[in-house]
Design an enzyme around this catalytic site. Structure first.
Site: not given
Ligand code: DGJ
Length: 768
Positions: A367-368, A477, A479, A481, A527, A549
Site C-alpha cells: 500500500d501507500d 489499488k 486510490d 483521497n 478506492c 476504510d
Molecule cells: C485510503 C485507503 O482507503 C486506504 O486503504 C489506504 O490505501 C490509504 N488511503 C493509504 O493512504
C-alpha cells in the site's frame, strides 16, 4: 416482446417478460411517458393514458385547448420554457441568452444490441440478441440541434438503460447547462425513496423515507461519487420489502458529480431524474459538436428489493465489469496498510508476505508509502519513483522476491493527486486544479491534478506504465483521497471552466482505459479514501472496489449490507483486520470478522506474525474455506434476510441458481441476556428439496472439538471446524419456518451458540 413500434399511433412499447415501458409521441411532437411497470399486453395505442385535465393558470401548448399543458403531462425529457413548471431534464442556452428550446420527434431507429458510449463507461452486451435499442431522434428546428434519447431493453432482465445525446448542426454557439441521463415521470407519488447515504467510514447505509410534496434529492458536488451518497435511488411502495412488492431502481454509471432527485408535485405525480450535477456544469456546443450524457440503468422489480439487487448484481458482474478478471476467482490478498501504515522496509514486508504465503494467501499488496520520500501523508504524491531507502531493489526487486515465494504482487497508486511537498508540485504548479492567485485548499496535504489536461494524464500514465512494465505486478489499488474543491483549470479560458468537473472524470476514465488495455492481466481495485468512489463507472474499469476504510467486523456488516443494494459481492473489497480495530477500537472475534469478509472479495489487512498460533491456524482455515467457496459466493444469488439497520441482528445468504446449495450468515451485535428462541427464515432454496445443514463453527464457540455432533469431512466444505446439524429440513420449512438458531431443539443440542458481543454464525445448506 422486444421493442414494438406502432408507427401510426406513435407508440413505442419496450416489453420483455417482466416489464413494459411505453412512450407515445404527443400531439405537440414531444415524447410522452405512458407507463412503466410489470409487463402488459401490447396494443396499437393507449390514448386514455395520455391523461390531461383542464387547470386554470396552466400554460397551454395550443391556444384554445386548455387541457394540453406540459405542466401536467408525463414526459420523457422535459424542457425549460415549455409550460412545464417542474425541473427540466436539460437546459440549453442560446447566444441571445434564451433557454427556450423545443425538441420535436423527427425519426427513430430500432436495432439489435447496444452501442458503446464514447469515452464513457456503460453496460454492454456480448451478443446482439441480449438486448435491443430504441433511439428517438428529436430536433429543434430553430437552433438546428438534434437530441437523441437512447433506450436499451435487455431481453432476459428487467433492465432498461438510458442516455441522451445532443448533436449541434447549427451555427449558433450554444451552452448546455443541464443534461440529465434520465427523466422518469410516474403517475403517482405514493413511494418511499431509498438511497445509500453515509460518510467516510460509514458508507452506503440504507436510508428510506416517504416521498412528500417537493423535491427530495441526493447528490455529490465533490468531483467524485462520494462517501456521502451513492449514485443510486430506488422508489418502492410502502409495503415493498426484501421479498415482495414493487420497486424501481435507478443507478447512474458515472463517478463524478451527480444529482438524483424525485419531485413529487401537487397533482400526486412524481418526476424522477438522474445525471451529472448541473452545479458548475456548462458545456459549450459549437457547430458540429456533441455531448453525450452518462448512462442510467433502470431496474423494475415486482418481487421486492432483493430481486432488484440481484438484477443489478447480475448485470454489473457480467455486463459492466470487463476484462480477464471479470469471471476469474479473485485472489485472497494481504494488504500491509493497517499492518505497517507507511512505516516499513523490505524486511518487514517480506516477513508479512512470507507468513501470508504459509497460511495460503495468494496476493501481497504493498500500500501507500513506497515512493518518493513518503513516510507520512505530507509528501511525495506524484513522485512515482520507488523509495530505495525502504526498498533497496525498488518495486522490481520486492515484486520479484514476492513472486519467487509463489505469491502474486500488487501495488498502490494515487494517480490523480500531487502532494504539496513533492518534486512534481514544484515542477508543474500549472498542473494543479485551482486558482494560483489565491491560497489553495489542501486536503490530506495534497492537491488534485488537473486531469482535464491531456498532458497531465499522459505523464502520470507513463510513470505508472514504467513501473508496471519493469516489475511483476498483477494487481493495482487505485486510490483517491480528497475531494475537488477549488475547481479551476489554469491557462484555460472562461468557457472551458464549466467543463472541468466532467473532463476531470473523463481523464480518469481515459487513464483507466489506457492501463487496463495495456495490462489486461492486472486486477484493478478502485478506492477513494475507503468507499468514496464505489460506483458503476469505476466497476467498468476495476471489477472490485475497496468498500470502506472501516474494517471493523460489525460495522462492515452494515456497510456491505447497504452496498449489496446495487453492487455484486465480487466487487466489494473486504478484509479481516486486527483488533482492537483501528477505527472503532472494538474487538470483534476473528470468526465474525471473516464471516463478514467472505461476502466480498476477501483478504487480510494486519500483521499475521502478531497472531497467536491458534489464530494463525484459524486464518489458515478461513483461507481454505474461502478458496473452496469463493466461486460459489461470487456467482450465486445474494439475498438480504435481516437488516442490521433495524435491530441487533443481521443475516444474508447466497444461493446457487438451482437452489441446491446455499451459505447463510447470521450476525448478532450485542449479547442479549437470557436469550429467547430465535429462527432465521431463509430464501432462494427449492421448497421441495431436503437439505443437509452444516454449521461452520467458530473455534471460540467450540467446534467439532467440543464433541457436540458428527463432524464432516473437512475437504467437503473447506473447513475443519464444521459440523452437521442433527436434523435435515426441506426448503419450504427453511423458508417458511426458518433455521433454528437456539441451541437446543427437541432436547438435542443443535449448535454451540457463540456467546458474547459481535458473534457470527455460518451455515451451509446442501440438497440431499
Ligand atoms: C485510503 C485507503 O482507503 C486506504 O486503504 C489506504 O490505501 C490509504 N488511503 C493509504 O493512504
Amino acid at each position: 416482446m422486444g421493442i414494438i413500434v406502432h408507427e401510426h399511433s406513435g407508440v413505442f412499447h419496450l416489453q420483455n417478460r417482466e416489464l413494459s415501458y411505453i412512450i407515445k409521441i404527443m400531439p405537440n411532437g414531444q415524447p410522452g411517458q405512458l407507463y412503466f411497470g410489470s409487463a402488459i399486453r401490447d396494443r396499437e395505442d393507449y390514448p386514455h393514458l395520455l391523461e390531461r385535465g383542464h387547470r386554470d393558470m396552466a400554460p397551454c401548448t395550443f391556444d384554445g385547448d386548455t387541457t394540453f399543458s406540459l405542466e401536467h403531462l408525463k414526459q420523457e425529457y422535459p424542457s425549460f420554457g415549455s409550460g412545464d413548471m417542474r425541473y427540466p431534464a436539460y437546459e440549453l442556452e442560446r447566444e441571445n441568452g434564451s433557454r427556450i428550446t423545443y425538441f420535436k420527434y423527427k425519426s427513430h431507429s430500432v436495432y439489435k444490441g447496444k452501442p458503446a458510449l464514447k469515452d464513457l463507461p456503460a453496460v454492454y452486451t456480448e451478443s446482439e440478441e441480449e438486448a435491443s435499442t430504441l433511439e428517438l431522434h428529436l430536433e429543434d428546428e430553430v437552433i438546428h440541434t438534434e437530441l437523441i434519447l437512447r433506450y436499451t431493453l435487455f431481453e432476459e432482465l428487467p433492465v432498461i438503460t438510458r442516455s441522451a445525446a445532443f448533436l449541434h448542426h447549427g451555427t449558433e454557439a450554444l451552452r448546455l447547462t443541464r443534461a440529465m441521463s434520465l427523466n422518469l415521470d410516474l403517475p403517482d407519488s405514493r413511494y418511499d425513496m431509498v438511497d445509500l447515504a453515509g460518510a467516510s467510514l460509514r458508507e452506503r447505509y440504507v436510508d428510506i423515507h416517504k416521498l412528500h410534496q417537493g423535491v427530495q434529492s441526493i447528490h455529490s458536488m465533490r468531483g467524485h461519487s462520494s462517501h456521502q451518497y451513492n449514485p443510486f435511488i430506488a422508489l418502492k411502495r410502502e409495503n415493498t420489502d426484501e421479498h415482495t412488492g414493487e420497486v424501481i431502481g435507478i443507478s447512474l454509471v458515472y463517478s463524478g458529480n451527480f444529482l438524483a432527485q424525485a419531485e413529487a408535485d401537487t397533482m400526486g405525480t412524481v418526476r424522477v431524474m438522474a445525471g451529472i450535477h448541473p452545479q458548475g456544469f456548462s458545456w459549450p456546443l459549437k457547430a458540429g459538436e456533441s455531448f453525450q450524457t452518462p448512462e442510467a440503468v433502470m431496474v423494475y422489480s415486482a418481487k421486492g428489493l432483493n430481486y432488484m439487487s440481484q438484477v443489478y448484481h447480475k448485470l454489473y458482474r457480467t455486463r459492466l465489469a470487463r476484462g480477464r478478471w471479470r469471471d476469474r476467482e479473485r485472489p485472497i490478498l494481504i494488504n500491509n496498510w493497517e499492518a505497517t501504515y507507511m512505516d516499513f522496509d523490505e524486511e518487514k514486508i517480506l516477513a508479512i508476505a512470507k507468513k501470508a504465503h504459509d497460511l495460503g494467501i495468494e496476493l501481497f499488496v504493498l500500500d501507500d508509502g513506497w515512493f518518493g520520500k513518503r513516510d507520512d501523508d505530507t509528501s511525495s504524491l506524484g513522485d512515482w519513483y520507488p523509495n530505495l531507502e525502504k526498498l533497496p531493489e525498488g518495486i522490481k526487486g520486492i515484486s520479484e522476491k514476492i513472486a519467487d515465494m509463489g505469491m502474486q504482487f500488487g501495488l498502490w497508486f494515487e494517480p490523480e493527486m500531487v502532494s504539496r511537498r513533492s518534486e512534481l508540485c514544484k515542477a508543474r504548479p500549472d498542473w494543479i486544479l485551482g486558482s494560483t492567485d489565491r491560497p489553495l485548499c489542501c486536503g490530506r496535504h495534497q492537491y488534485v491534478l488537473d486531469f482535464s489536461k491531456e498532458e497531465v494524464v499522459d505523464y502520470i500514465g507513463s510513470r505508472m506504465e514504467e513501473i508496471i512494465k519493469n516489475s511483476r505486478i498483477s494487481y493495482i489499488k487505485w486510490d483517491m483521497n480528497r475531494s475537488i474543491s477549488d475547481l479551476f483549470s489554469a491557462g484555460r479560458d472562461r468557457e472551458y471552466q464549466g467543463t472541468v468537473y466532467h473532463r476531470q472524470i473523463l481523464g480518469v476514465y481515459k487513464l483507466y482505459e489506457r492501463l487496463t488495455q495495456a495490462f489486461p492481466h492486472i486486477l484493478f481495485e478502485s478506492c477513494a479514501s475507503g468507499g468514496g468512489r464505489f460506483d458503476p463507472g469505476m466497476l467498468y474499469y476495476a471489477p472490485q472496489a475497496w468498500a470502506s476504510d472501516d474494517t471493523d467486523g460489525a460495522e462492515r456488516v452494515k456497510i456491505q449490507y447497504g452496498t449489496s443494494y446495487v453492487y455484486p459481492l465480487s466487487s466489494i473489497g473486504s478484509h479481516v483486520s486486527a483488533i482492537p480495530n483501528h477505527q472503532t477500537f472494538r474487538k470483534v472475534p476473528l470468526f465474525s470478522r471473516a464471516a463478514a469478509a467472505y461476502f466480498g472479495t476477501f483478504g487480510y489487512e494486519l500483521d499475521l506474525n502478531l497472531l497467536t498460533e491458534k489464530e494463525q491456524q484459524e486464518v489458515r482455515e478461513q483461507v481454505r474455506f474461502m478458496k473452496a467457496q469463493r466461486c460459489f459466493l461470487h456467482s450465486g444469488t445474494f439475498y438480504r434476510l435481516e437488516s442490521p439497520f433495524e435491530g441487533n441482528e443481521a443475516a444474508w445468504l447466497v444461493a446457487s441458481t438451482d437452489g441446491r446449495k446455499a451459505i447463510a450468515a447470521y450476525f448478532r451485535f450485542l449479547q442479549p441476556v437470557n436469550i429467547g428462541y430465535s429462527r432465521l427464515k431463509l430464501a432462494g432454496l427449492d421448497p421441495d428439496l431436503e437439505y443437509r445443514i452444516t454449521e461452520y463453527g467458530s473455534p471460540d464457540a467450540g467446534g467439532p472439538a467440543s464433541g457436540l455432533g458428527p463432524e464432516v469431512r473437512s475437504e467437503a466444505v473447506g473447513c475443519e471446524n464444521a459440523r452437521l446439524c442433527p436434523y435435515t429440513a426441506y426448503g419450504d420449512e427453511l423458508m417458511s419456518i426458518g433455521l433454528i438458531l437456539s441451541d437446543y431443539a427437541n432436547g438435542v443440542r443443535t449448535s454451540p451458540v457463540p456467546q458474547g458481543d459481535f458473534q457470527a454464525r455460518l451455515f451451509l445448506l446442501e440438497a440431499l
